[in-house]
Design an enzyme around this catalytic site. Structure first.
Site, PDB file in Angstrom:
ATOM      1  N   ARG A 288       0.966  -0.894  -0.008  1.00  0.00           N
ATOM      2  CA  ARG A 288       0.340  -0.004   0.030  1.00  0.00           C
ATOM      3  C   ARG A 288       0.753   1.333   0.018  1.00  0.00           C
ATOM      4  O   ARG A 288       0.300   2.248  -0.744  1.00  0.00           O
ATOM      5  CB  ARG A 288      -1.173   0.229   1.092  1.00  0.00           C
ATOM      6  CG  ARG A 288      -1.720   1.227   1.467  1.00  0.00           C
ATOM      7  CD  ARG A 288      -3.266   1.009   2.089  1.00  0.00           C
ATOM      8  NE  ARG A 288      -2.955   0.236   2.981  1.00  0.00           N
ATOM      9  CZ  ARG A 288      -2.802   0.544   4.372  1.00  0.00           C
ATOM     10  NH1 ARG A 288      -2.129   1.844   4.309  1.00  0.00           N
ATOM     11  NH2 ARG A 288      -3.123  -0.380   5.370  1.00  0.00           N
TER      12      ARG A 288
ATOM     13  N   LYS B 172      -7.357   7.840 -18.877  1.00  0.00           N
ATOM     14  CA  LYS B 172      -7.688   8.305 -20.056  1.00  0.00           C
ATOM     15  C   LYS B 172      -6.604   8.567 -21.344  1.00  0.00           C
ATOM     16  O   LYS B 172      -5.905   7.727 -21.432  1.00  0.00           O
ATOM     17  CB  LYS B 172      -8.138  10.811 -19.823  1.00  0.00           C
ATOM     18  CG  LYS B 172      -9.089  10.800 -19.166  1.00  0.00           C
ATOM     19  CD  LYS B 172      -9.944  10.093 -19.168  1.00  0.00           C
ATOM     20  CE  LYS B 172     -11.435   9.676 -18.046  1.00  0.00           C
ATOM     21  NZ  LYS B 172     -11.591  10.652 -17.003  1.00  0.00           N
TER      22      LYS B 172
ATOM     23  N   TYR C 212     -14.826  19.378 -14.524  1.00  0.00           N
ATOM     24  CA  TYR C 212     -14.854  17.963 -14.773  1.00  0.00           C
ATOM     25  C   TYR C 212     -16.188  17.582 -13.548  1.00  0.00           C
ATOM     26  O   TYR C 212     -15.837  17.674 -12.192  1.00  0.00           O
ATOM     27  CB  TYR C 212     -13.980  17.189 -14.310  1.00  0.00           C
ATOM     28  CG  TYR C 212     -14.215  15.470 -14.316  1.00  0.00           C
ATOM     29  CD1 TYR C 212     -14.643  15.031 -15.295  1.00  0.00           C
ATOM     30  CD2 TYR C 212     -14.435  14.709 -13.263  1.00  0.00           C
ATOM     31  CE1 TYR C 212     -15.207  13.262 -15.315  1.00  0.00           C
ATOM     32  CE2 TYR C 212     -14.684  13.160 -13.066  1.00  0.00           C
ATOM     33  CZ  TYR C 212     -15.067  13.092 -14.149  1.00  0.00           C
ATOM     34  OH  TYR C 212     -15.392  11.443 -14.455  1.00  0.00           O
TER      35      TYR C 212
ATOM     36  N   ASP D 126      -5.832  20.215 -13.040  1.00  0.00           N
ATOM     37  CA  ASP D 126      -6.158  19.334 -13.793  1.00  0.00           C
ATOM     38  C   ASP D 126      -5.993  19.131 -15.604  1.00  0.00           C
ATOM     39  O   ASP D 126      -6.648  19.422 -16.178  1.00  0.00           O
ATOM     40  CB  ASP D 126      -7.573  19.525 -13.624  1.00  0.00           C
ATOM     41  CG  ASP D 126      -7.721  17.630 -14.082  1.00  0.00           C
ATOM     42  OD1 ASP D 126      -7.599  16.978 -15.795  1.00  0.00           O
ATOM     43  OD2 ASP D 126      -9.389  17.148 -14.131  1.00  0.00           O
TER      44      ASP D 126
HETATM   45  C1  LIG Z   1     -12.301  11.401 -16.187  1.00  0.00           C
HETATM   46  C2  LIG Z   1     -11.673  12.783 -15.765  1.00  0.00           C
HETATM   47  C3  LIG Z   1     -11.848  12.771 -14.206  1.00  0.00           C
HETATM   48  C4  LIG Z   1     -11.769  11.669 -13.400  1.00  0.00           C
HETATM   49  O1  LIG Z   1     -10.551  10.720 -13.765  1.00  0.00           O
HETATM   50  P1  LIG Z   1     -11.404   9.012 -13.186  1.00  0.00           P
HETATM   51  O2  LIG Z   1     -10.081   8.273 -13.662  1.00  0.00           O
HETATM   52  O3  LIG Z   1     -12.282   8.778 -13.908  1.00  0.00           O
HETATM   53  O4  LIG Z   1     -11.676   8.543 -12.240  1.00  0.00           O
HETATM   54  C5  LIG Z   1     -11.217  14.252 -14.087  1.00  0.00           C
HETATM   55  N1  LIG Z   1     -11.250  14.650 -14.625  1.00  0.00           N
HETATM   56  C6  LIG Z   1     -11.127  14.428 -16.226  1.00  0.00           C
HETATM   57  C7  LIG Z   1     -11.110  16.350 -17.186  1.00  0.00           C
HETATM   58  C8  LIG Z   1     -11.382  13.785 -16.574  1.00  0.00           C
HETATM   59  O5  LIG Z   1     -11.151  13.593 -18.069  1.00  0.00           O
END
Ligand SMILES: *Cc1c(COP(=O)(O)O)cnc(C)c1O
Length: 387
Positions: free
Chosen positions: A52, A202, A104, A177
């Site tokens: 962990r 992504k 998001y 982000d």
């Molecule tokens: C998908 C996404 C998230 C969240 O990510 P997960 O892997 O689904 O938890 C946060 N910010 C953006 C811009 C995203 O596209």
């Protein structure tokens, strides 16, 4: 890899050129052990104790992502949400936070709930307007400014360098982000951000086959140590197989993102001024607000995410947008983004009534298929939706 300083494309293609010293394998083994042997004198000279806290599967992917983002260290998490939430949980009750109105959706929802429970003072601002950020920031009280650029799903562009300067002058950190830009086209740390976050689900993973998240820091400071402690104690760590898949995906990151960017630019240009499309939202279009900032801070492309607003005879285009989504053959009707396959989604059905998303909007994640095929499919779907 040592000198000469290789280009990011080279670092990614070879995943930093690491080999497994015990077998000479060029791809890493998948370590599954949850625990590590303690030395007879009670020490852990391996540096590892329990999975962990520190897992060998993290090392290569974290080092590669830190290199691509030009950061000091990276930390993997079990998902993008698991990476983003500790950045707020590391703050104290009473701290003031600025976050964007357009961001998001799941993170905004969580943030507003968590803020109410934890006593964070969260203020949503027009993050793409430096004057609005300047007016909202409280020197000495604002601890964090959270930016998403381009921001879901209107692709609002925020000037990272200008926003970092405002945050830092007030004594706040800037976190970005950067999921939709990816390290291929934007390096927020080099523009002044302190922390970068990605949903590695992504573009970094890139194949719609894993959930992962990552934070990268400009420096290993007290805040980063607090984030480390939160990862260990909350236990939102990434599994060994997901680390392997992520590293495998990262090797083709540049090829995938560049192909998708090129196609997205073509698709956006094709449907701009289309009789069945009211508006195309894409930072690469010269008329798009934020295009000039995007030109400065996005290199070699404007991302592979765009949205179209569908024209319709009635109900302001909502019915036509949903009907268009129903008629696509090649595009996949699904949430998420950043995979090899192109996805399309009617966002206001997902986000509900408190969202800034217009009801006629379809969000498009452009994959790596042939752009003409993608354009033809969308053309036929738009036409059929009008019947
Ligand atoms: C998908 C996404 C998230 C969240 O990510 P997960 O892997 O689904 O938890 C946060 N910010 C953006 C811009 C995203 O596209």
């Amino acid at each position: 890899m040592k000198t000469p300083p290789f280009k990011p494309e080279t670092l990614a293609a070879q995943a930093l050129g690491w080999i497994d010293e015990s077998t000479r394998a060029v791809t890493p083994p998948i370590h599954v052990s949850s625990t590590y042997l303690r030395d007879p004198d009670n020490l852990y000279r391996s540096g590892r104790m329990y999975a962990r806290a520190d897992h060998p599967a993290f090392d290569q992917a974290e080092a590669l992502i830190a290199a691509l983002e030009q950061g000091q260290e990276a930390m993997l998490f079990a998902s993008g949400m698991a990476a983003a939430t500790p950045v707020f949980q590391a703050l104290s009750p009473g701290d003031h936070v600025l976050a964007p109105k357009v961001m998001y959706w799941s993170l905004r929802n969580w943030l507003l709930q968590f803020a109410a429970q934890w006593g964070l003072k969260v203020e949503l601002v027009e993050m793409n307007d430096p004057a609005a950020v300047q007016a909202a920031i409280r020197p000495g009280q604002t601890r964090l400014v959270w930016v998403e650029t381009p921001a879901n799903p209107l692709w609002t562009v925020t000037d990272i360098a200008a926003t970092a300067a405002i945050a830092h002058a007030a004594g706040a950190r800037l976190a970005v982000d950067s999921t939709t830009a990816s390290p291929v086209i934007t390096q927020p740390l080099a523009l002044g951000a302190d922390i970068v976050m990605h949903s590695a689900t992504k573009y970094l993973g890139g194949h719609s086959d894993l959930l992962a998240g990552v934070l990268v820091t400009r420096e290993d400071d007290d805040f980063w140590q607090r984030l480390r402690a939160l990862r260990v104690n909350h236990g939102g760590t990434l599994g060994a197989f997901e680390c392997f898949l992520l590293l495998r995906g990262l090797r083709t990151l540049f090829l995938r993102v560049r192909q998708a960017n090129t196609s997205a630019q073509r698709i956006a240009t094709h449907f701009d001024d289309h009789p069945l499309v009211a508006q195309v939202l894409y930072p690469g279009l010269p008329g798009f607000p934020g295009h000039e900032i995007a030109k400065r801070q996005m290199k070699g492309g404007f991302g592979a995410m765009l949205s179209i607003r569908v024209r319709g005879a009635s109900a302001g285009g909502e019915a036509a947008a949903i009907a268009t989504a129903a008629e696509v053959q090649l595009w996949k009707r699904a949430t998420s983004l950043g995979g090899t396959e192109s996805l399309l989604e009617h966002r206001s059905s997902v986000e509900g009534p408190n969202s800034p998303v217009p009801p006629d909007l379809l969000r498009l994640s452009v994959g790596i298929e042939d752009a003409d095929d993608l354009i033809a499919d969308l053309e036929q779907a738009l036409a059929r939706a009008q019947r």
